[in-house]
Scaffold this motif. Structure first.
Motif, PDB file in Angstrom:
ATOM      1  N   GLU A   1      33.142  55.668 -63.857  1.00  0.00           N
ATOM      2  CA  GLU A   1      34.048  54.767 -62.964  1.00  0.00           C
ATOM      3  C   GLU A   1      33.222  54.465 -61.379  1.00  0.00           C
ATOM      4  OE1 GLU A   1      37.923  55.884 -62.121  1.00  0.00           O
ATOM      5  OE2 GLU A   1      38.450  56.073 -64.394  1.00  0.00           O
ATOM      6  N   ILE A   2      32.796  55.575 -60.677  1.00  0.00           N
ATOM      7  CA  ILE A   2      31.970  55.409 -59.570  1.00  0.00           C
ATOM      8  C   ILE A   2      30.865  54.560 -59.703  1.00  0.00           C
ATOM      9  CG2 ILE A   2      30.797  56.621 -57.668  1.00  0.00           C
ATOM     10  CD1 ILE A   2      32.711  58.919 -58.528  1.00  0.00           C
ATOM     11  N   LEU A   3      29.961  54.894 -60.985  1.00  0.00           N
ATOM     12  CA  LEU A   3      28.868  54.104 -61.095  1.00  0.00           C
ATOM     13  C   LEU A   3      29.111  52.398 -61.248  1.00  0.00           C
ATOM     14  CD1 LEU A   3      27.260  56.341 -63.905  1.00  0.00           C
ATOM     15  CD2 LEU A   3      26.260  56.117 -61.724  1.00  0.00           C
ATOM     16  N   GLU A   4      30.211  52.385 -61.806  1.00  0.00           N
ATOM     17  CA  GLU A   4      30.485  50.787 -61.904  1.00  0.00           C
ATOM     18  C   GLU A   4      30.896  50.089 -60.807  1.00  0.00           C
ATOM     19  OE1 GLU A   4      33.886  51.055 -64.833  1.00  0.00           O
ATOM     20  OE2 GLU A   4      32.257  51.107 -66.607  1.00  0.00           O
ATOM     21  N   MET A   5      31.385  50.911 -59.569  1.00  0.00           N
ATOM     22  CA  MET A   5      31.576  50.487 -58.287  1.00  0.00           C
ATOM     23  C   MET A   5      30.283  49.988 -57.535  1.00  0.00           C
ATOM     24  SD  MET A   5      34.722  52.299 -56.875  1.00  0.00           S
ATOM     25  CE  MET A   5      34.458  54.085 -57.328  1.00  0.00           C
ATOM     26  N   LEU A   6      29.057  50.385 -58.189  1.00  0.00           N
ATOM     27  CA  LEU A   6      27.962  50.361 -57.250  1.00  0.00           C
ATOM     28  C   LEU A   6      27.014  48.970 -57.595  1.00  0.00           C
ATOM     29  CD1 LEU A   6      26.016  53.746 -58.178  1.00  0.00           C
ATOM     30  CD2 LEU A   6      27.270  53.209 -56.256  1.00  0.00           C
ATOM     31  N   PRO A   7      26.645  48.316 -56.675  1.00  0.00           N
ATOM     32  CA  PRO A   7      26.067  48.755 -55.161  1.00  0.00           C
ATOM     33  C   PRO A   7      27.432  48.990 -54.268  1.00  0.00           C
ATOM     34  CG  PRO A   7      25.330  46.627 -55.369  1.00  0.00           C
ATOM     35  CD  PRO A   7      26.136  46.834 -56.675  1.00  0.00           C
TER      36      PRO A   7
END
Length: 107
Positions: free
Chosen positions: A86-92
């Motif tokens: 989920e955090i990876l999908e928020m990047l950048p």
């Protein structure tokens, strides 16, 4: 003459910030290289296509890794792959956003 079995050394002393940073960097490098989990490599290449340098893309992923690590430590639960993804999908994310997310798990 046979080889002597070398035993791994285990230390009772806490790891330094530099050692922890190196471990996290190595873990992310390995995740990207081995595509395990595959979402890490996909995020890396997605960030590259978006115009980030390799160094900046890895830095974003390292921060995501650190955020999930901190969250699991502060919340007293095991590492959750789904939360990391989920955090990876928020990047950048901007540095300020990453900083705020990281520190949102303080005591």
């Amino acid at each position: 003459m046979g080889r002597k079995n070398k035993k791994k050394k285990y230390y009772d002393e806490p790891l330094s910030k530099e050692m922890i940073s190196n471990i996290i960097h190595e873990a992310v490098e390995k995740q990207i290289k081995e595509k395990n989990p595959p979402e890490v490599a996909r995020t890396y290449y997605r960030l590259i296509v978006m115009g980030l340098s390799s160094k900046d893309a890895k830095s974003q992923i390292i921060r995501a890794f650190s955020i999930e690590l901190r969250q699991s430590k502060k919340s007293d639960y095991a590492w959750e792959k789904e939360s990391y993804i989920e955090i990876l999908e928020m990047l950048p994310m901007e540095d300020e956003e990453l900083y705020a997310l990281y520190h949102s798990f303080e005591d």
